[in-house]
Design an enzyme around this catalytic site. Structure first.
Site, PDB file in Angstrom:
ATOM      1  N   ASN A  97      -3.077 -25.829  10.278  1.00 23.38           N
ATOM      2  CA  ASN A  97      -3.622 -26.977   9.482  1.00 23.38           C
ATOM      3  C   ASN A  97      -4.504 -26.597   8.328  1.00 23.38           C
ATOM      4  O   ASN A  97      -5.582 -26.055   8.863  1.00 23.38           O
ATOM      5  CB  ASN A  97      -3.730 -28.354  10.059  1.00 23.38           C
ATOM      6  CG  ASN A  97      -2.401 -28.855  10.489  1.00 23.38           C
ATOM      7  OD1 ASN A  97      -1.461 -29.058  10.142  1.00 23.38           O
ATOM      8  ND2 ASN A  97      -2.507 -29.383  11.667  1.00 23.38           N
ATOM      9  N   HIS A 110      -8.262 -23.121  13.253  1.00 19.93           N
ATOM     10  CA  HIS A 110      -7.799 -22.917  14.636  1.00 19.93           C
ATOM     11  C   HIS A 110      -6.403 -22.740  14.580  1.00 19.93           C
ATOM     12  O   HIS A 110      -5.668 -23.215  13.230  1.00 19.93           O
ATOM     13  CB  HIS A 110      -7.978 -24.278  15.514  1.00 19.93           C
ATOM     14  CG  HIS A 110      -7.891 -25.392  14.952  1.00 19.93           C
ATOM     15  ND1 HIS A 110      -8.744 -26.148  13.792  1.00 19.93           N
ATOM     16  CD2 HIS A 110      -6.644 -26.373  14.936  1.00 19.93           C
ATOM     17  CE1 HIS A 110      -8.329 -26.958  13.506  1.00 19.93           C
ATOM     18  NE2 HIS A 110      -7.147 -27.381  14.018  1.00 19.93           N
TER      19      HIS A 110
HETATM   20  P1  AMP Z   1      -5.832 -30.249  13.621  1.00 16.82           P
HETATM   21  O1  AMP Z   1      -5.249 -31.702  13.125  1.00 16.82           O
HETATM   22  O2  AMP Z   1      -4.896 -29.120  13.350  1.00 16.82           O
HETATM   23  O3  AMP Z   1      -7.251 -30.201  13.071  1.00 16.82           O
HETATM   24  O4  AMP Z   1      -6.076 -30.040  15.196  1.00 16.82           O
HETATM   25  C1  AMP Z   1      -6.975 -30.550  15.930  1.00 16.82           C
HETATM   26  C2  AMP Z   1      -6.596 -30.337  17.529  1.00 16.82           C
HETATM   27  O5  AMP Z   1      -7.784 -30.658  18.230  1.00 16.82           O
HETATM   28  C3  AMP Z   1      -5.746 -31.814  17.788  1.00 16.82           C
HETATM   29  O6  AMP Z   1      -4.632 -31.213  18.271  1.00 16.82           O
HETATM   30  C4  AMP Z   1      -6.539 -32.295  18.940  1.00 16.82           C
HETATM   31  O7  AMP Z   1      -5.772 -33.065  20.195  1.00 16.82           O
HETATM   32  C5  AMP Z   1      -7.476 -31.413  19.259  1.00 16.82           C
HETATM   33  N1  AMP Z   1      -8.860 -31.620  19.972  1.00 16.82           N
HETATM   34  C6  AMP Z   1      -9.597 -32.489  19.523  1.00 16.82           C
HETATM   35  N2  AMP Z   1     -10.802 -32.488  20.231  1.00 16.82           N
HETATM   36  C7  AMP Z   1     -10.719 -31.750  21.373  1.00 16.82           C
HETATM   37  C8  AMP Z   1     -11.421 -31.219  22.513  1.00 16.82           C
HETATM   38  N3  AMP Z   1     -12.379 -31.690  22.703  1.00 16.82           N
HETATM   39  N4  AMP Z   1     -10.799 -30.556  23.358  1.00 16.82           N
HETATM   40  C9  AMP Z   1      -9.461 -29.930  23.059  1.00 16.82           C
HETATM   41  N5  AMP Z   1      -8.804 -30.125  21.943  1.00 16.82           N
HETATM   42  C10 AMP Z   1      -9.238 -30.980  21.187  1.00 16.82           C
END
Ligand code: AMP
Length: 125
Positions: A97, A110
């Site tokens: 994203n 990511h």
């Molecule tokens: P995005 O919407 O592409 O920014 O995705 C962010 C992702 O990070 C989401 O799928 C969340 O579930 C994940 N996320 C947020 N905090 C954590 C965390 N502490 N450990 C692992 N994943 C996380």
């Protein structure tokens, strides 16, 4: 360098804190270029996040500002992780994203790695 018109890299974002070891993560892989861990809210049986070690806000920032070595190292790491998890035969999906319309929540670049079942259409609707 941040993308023009977007905020600079936030060193307190949650993935920066994971990289510094301030917040725990379920590590899958680590090398000089990449760190991978299980998503805290998985959207598929396998849902791994792969992040570069460097401070890049988004794909736009990473693709424009990272060195050739960082880009190659990161992309190769994503491939290695998928292979080592045994995902090449059944297949997998990568997703990144970038910015508001994508719903990007965490401002550290990511790649989502989804696998473990047929994943359906790319974009619902
Ligand atoms: P995005 O919407 O592409 O920014 O995705 C962010 C992702 O990070 C989401 O799928 C969340 O579930 C994940 N996320 C947020 N905090 C954590 C965390 N502490 N450990 C692992 N994943 C996380």
């Amino acid at each position: 360098m941040p993308v023009s018109g977007l905020p600079p890299y936030d060193t307190q974002n949650i993935f920066a804190r994971i990289l510094r070891g301030e917040i725990p993560a379920k590590k899958v892989f680590e090398n000089d270029f990449a760190f991978a861990f299980h998503d805290i809210n998985p959207q598929a049986p396998t849902h791994v996040l792969v992040i570069p070690k460097g401070p890049y806000c988004s794909f736009a920032d990473f693709s424009a500002s990272a060195s050739e070595a960082e880009i190659a190292g990161f992309i190769r790491a994503v491939g290695t992780i998928a292979k080592d998890l045994g995902l090449e035969a059944p297949g997998y999906r990568l997703l990144a994203n970038m910015g508001e319309h994508s719903g990007q929540e965490v401002p550290h670049f990511h790649v989502h790695l989804f696998a473990g079942r047929p994943l359906g259409r790319m974009i619902p609707g």
